[in-house]
Design an enzyme around this catalytic site. Structure first.
Site, PDB file in Angstrom:
ATOM      1  N   LYS A  79       0.850  -1.201   0.000  1.00  0.00           N
ATOM      2  CA  LYS A  79       0.000   0.000   0.000  1.00  0.00           C
ATOM      3  C   LYS A  79       0.883   1.246   0.000  1.00  0.00           C
ATOM      4  O   LYS A  79       1.875   1.298   0.750  1.00  0.00           O
ATOM      5  CB  LYS A  79      -0.887  -0.031   1.252  1.00  0.00           C
ATOM      6  CG  LYS A  79      -1.924   1.080   1.348  1.00  0.00           C
ATOM      7  CD  LYS A  79      -2.782   0.903   2.613  1.00  0.00           C
ATOM      8  CE  LYS A  79      -3.922   1.916   2.677  1.00  0.00           C
ATOM      9  NZ  LYS A  79      -4.785   1.726   3.868  1.00  0.00           N
ATOM     10  N   SER A 158      -9.865   1.715   2.820  1.00  0.00           N
ATOM     11  CA  SER A 158      -9.003   2.507   1.964  1.00  0.00           C
ATOM     12  C   SER A 158      -7.969   1.690   1.186  1.00  0.00           C
ATOM     13  O   SER A 158      -7.429   2.198   0.205  1.00  0.00           O
ATOM     14  CB  SER A 158      -8.279   3.549   2.812  1.00  0.00           C
ATOM     15  OG  SER A 158      -7.399   2.918   3.738  1.00  0.00           O
ATOM     16  N   SER A 182     -10.109  -0.676   6.960  1.00  0.00           N
ATOM     17  CA  SER A 182      -9.528  -0.550   5.618  1.00  0.00           C
ATOM     18  C   SER A 182      -8.818  -1.770   5.065  1.00  0.00           C
ATOM     19  O   SER A 182      -8.431  -1.770   3.906  1.00  0.00           O
ATOM     20  CB  SER A 182      -8.547   0.617   5.583  1.00  0.00           C
ATOM     21  OG  SER A 182      -9.258   1.808   5.422  1.00  0.00           O
TER      22      SER A 182
END
Ligand code: GLN
Length: 493
Positions: A79, A158, A182
């Site tokens: 990420k 997210s 997330s």
């Protein structure tokens, strides 16, 4: 044999051990799959050079019979919230334009030490604020699953890019972070496994901070066993993070096979939500039956303060965010937009550099921390947080693990819920409590809804008892036998 990018982590590691292919072969397969999937927008930066270098180094270690890590030669995606040495790190925000860290996050370093091969940095909601990946400065990510009318769907957020990378078989594992859901929510919406460990299990050092008392790094994978392997490599005490726990890392992979015989599984009554689709309730009931038929004991439990979790989260998280994001001032990192005075420069930089959702959170956070409202909002929310933790502590006197749905809905269309922040925030209604209480949680794909879209079930455990969570998750995985494929891979009939 399946294509190399379609192997699980366990299969890839096994094939490498047997000499069936090289780490370079695996890296090339993942890089090619990433190129082919460009339209999904799962990556902000691909790192082919890093991938090829690390893969070649892994092959060289193996050729010399050198010491190998548990992920040696296995491609992973990271990420773009983890600082990566020499590789741009954006947090999906315009304000970090041009920021290239000179250091590696501790979790990233642990993965390198385990031999993992990073193929790129994945897209996310800006500063990890969102549930749909729609707030990214780099544009939305497409879920590899498609809506019933052929419409493009969000992957959740997210960590939407990390979830999509694994669901689209670009790589077998990826890193996410989970502040309010997330990792678990996008895992549920993309039909894969995602785990948030106990707060303190993985170091936060070198991860761009959103809400420091809630943020935790964790793995995405296609199987519970793979998630356990990744978590084992990520976790560990880090003296550079004062909230990192000084605990040994158990053998998570071994724990997966423990079975659920005699395990007490709690069903929290308050998670039955008005307006939740009937099929989610049905799947949840089925999940309880699956565990029961494998020897677990099912008990109803009560978590009476559940309904206050989301409101408390949306005070605590923005409060911490407003303070964490104060550092982006046009001087220290990334973007600078000049102005006539120093104050103008700050205002211009922050006004242009942050997107609308981030600005909303900074405003809410500043408001709830301001002198006149601190006691009414912030202190109150902290008290609620304590009550929520007490609810869990009491429930865990009676049961070993909790079973709930992961999210109140399946993936939704790109652009939906954008004009209704409350509807968007509701995505996290089942995931946020575990963050407020610091508990480990996992989402396992368990079935499909009426539109053929994946739904996950969540297991939540006692602090630092990821092993029990993983055991129960494996039991759900075994019983569910989830093998449906997204449209992107030729599925969804
Ligand atoms: N959707 C939640 C939020 O927007 C959670 C995000 C997260 O876990 N990073 O705050």
């Amino acid at each position: 044999m399946s294509k190399l990018n379609e192997l699980t982590i366990a299969q890839a590691a096994d094939g490498l051990d047997k000499g069936e292919f090289s780490a370079v072969d695996l890296a090339e397969a993942s890089l090619a799959a990433a190129e082919a999937a460009k339209g999904l927008n799962a990556f902000i930066t691909l790192t082919p050079e890093v991938a090829r270098d690390r893969a070649a180094a892994s092959d060289a270690r193996r050729a010399k019979n050198g010491a190998l890590g548990p992920l040696d030669g296995v491609p992973v995606a990271v990420k773009d919230l983890f600082c990566t040495e020499g590789v741009p790190t954006t947090a999906a925000s315009h304000i970090l334009d041009g920021f290239t860290p000179t250091y590696e996050s501790t979790v990233g370093r642990n993965l390198i030490d385990a031999g993992a091969v990073m193929i790129g940095k994945t897209n996310l909601d800006e500063f990890a604020m969102g549930s749909s990946n729609m707030t990214s400065y780099y544009g939305p990510v497409k879920n590899p699953w498609t809506g019933p009318g052929g419409e493009d769907l969000v992957p959740g957020g997210s960590s939407g890019g990390s979830a999509t990378a694994v669901a689209a078989r670009i790589c077998a594992g990826s890193l996410g972070t989970d502040t309010g859901g997330s990792i678990r929510q996008p895992a549920s919406l993309c039909g894969i496994v995602g785990m948030k460990p106990t707060y303190g299990r993985c170091s936060r050092w070198g991860i761009v901070a959103f809400a420091s008392s809630l943020d935790q790094a964790g793995p995405f994978a296609r199987t519970v066993e793979d998630a356990a392997i990744l978590l084992g490599a990520m976790a560990g005490h880090d003296p550079k993070d004062s909230t990192s726990a000084p605990h040994d890392v158990p053998d998570f992979r071994a724990a997966v096979q423990g079975g659920v015989k005699g395990l007490k599984v709690g069903i929290p009554r308050e998670y039955t939500m008005d307006g939740m689709p009937a099929e989610i309730q049905t799947l949840w009931d089925r999940g309880a039956d699956w565990l029961k038929s494998q020897g677990a004991e099912i008990k109803e439990v009560s978590l009476p303060h559940t309904k206050y979790a989301l409101p408390a989260y949306y005070i605590v998280a923005p409060a911490e965010a407003s303070s964490n994001l104060a550092r982006y001032d046009g001087v220290r990192y990334g973007l600078r937009v000049d102005g006539d005075t120093l104050d103008d420069m700050y205002a211009n930089t922050r006004g242009e550099g942050f997107g609308a959702e981030v600005r909303r959170r900074v405003l809410i956070g500043t408001y709830v921390l301001s002198a006149g409202y601190y006691d009414a909002y912030y202190v109150k929310a902290q008290k609620v947080r304590t009550r929520i933790l007490e609810d869990f502590t009491k429930a865990f006197d009676d049961v070993d693990v909790l079973l709930t749905p992961t999210a109140p809905n399946a993936a939704f269309a790109i652009g939906a819920k954008m004009d209704d922040p409350i509807a968007m925030y509701l995505n996290d209604v089942f995931t946020v409590p575990a963050n407020l209480a610091g508990l480990p949680g996992i989402s396992v794909p368990a079935g499909l809804d009426k539109d053929g879209l994946p739904l996950g079930l969540q297991l939540v455990g006692r602090p630092f008892d990821e092993e029990t969570v993983l055991r129960a998750a494996q039991a759900i995985e075994d019983a569910a036998g989830f093998d449906a494929l997204p449209k992107y891979l030729g599925g969804q009939g």
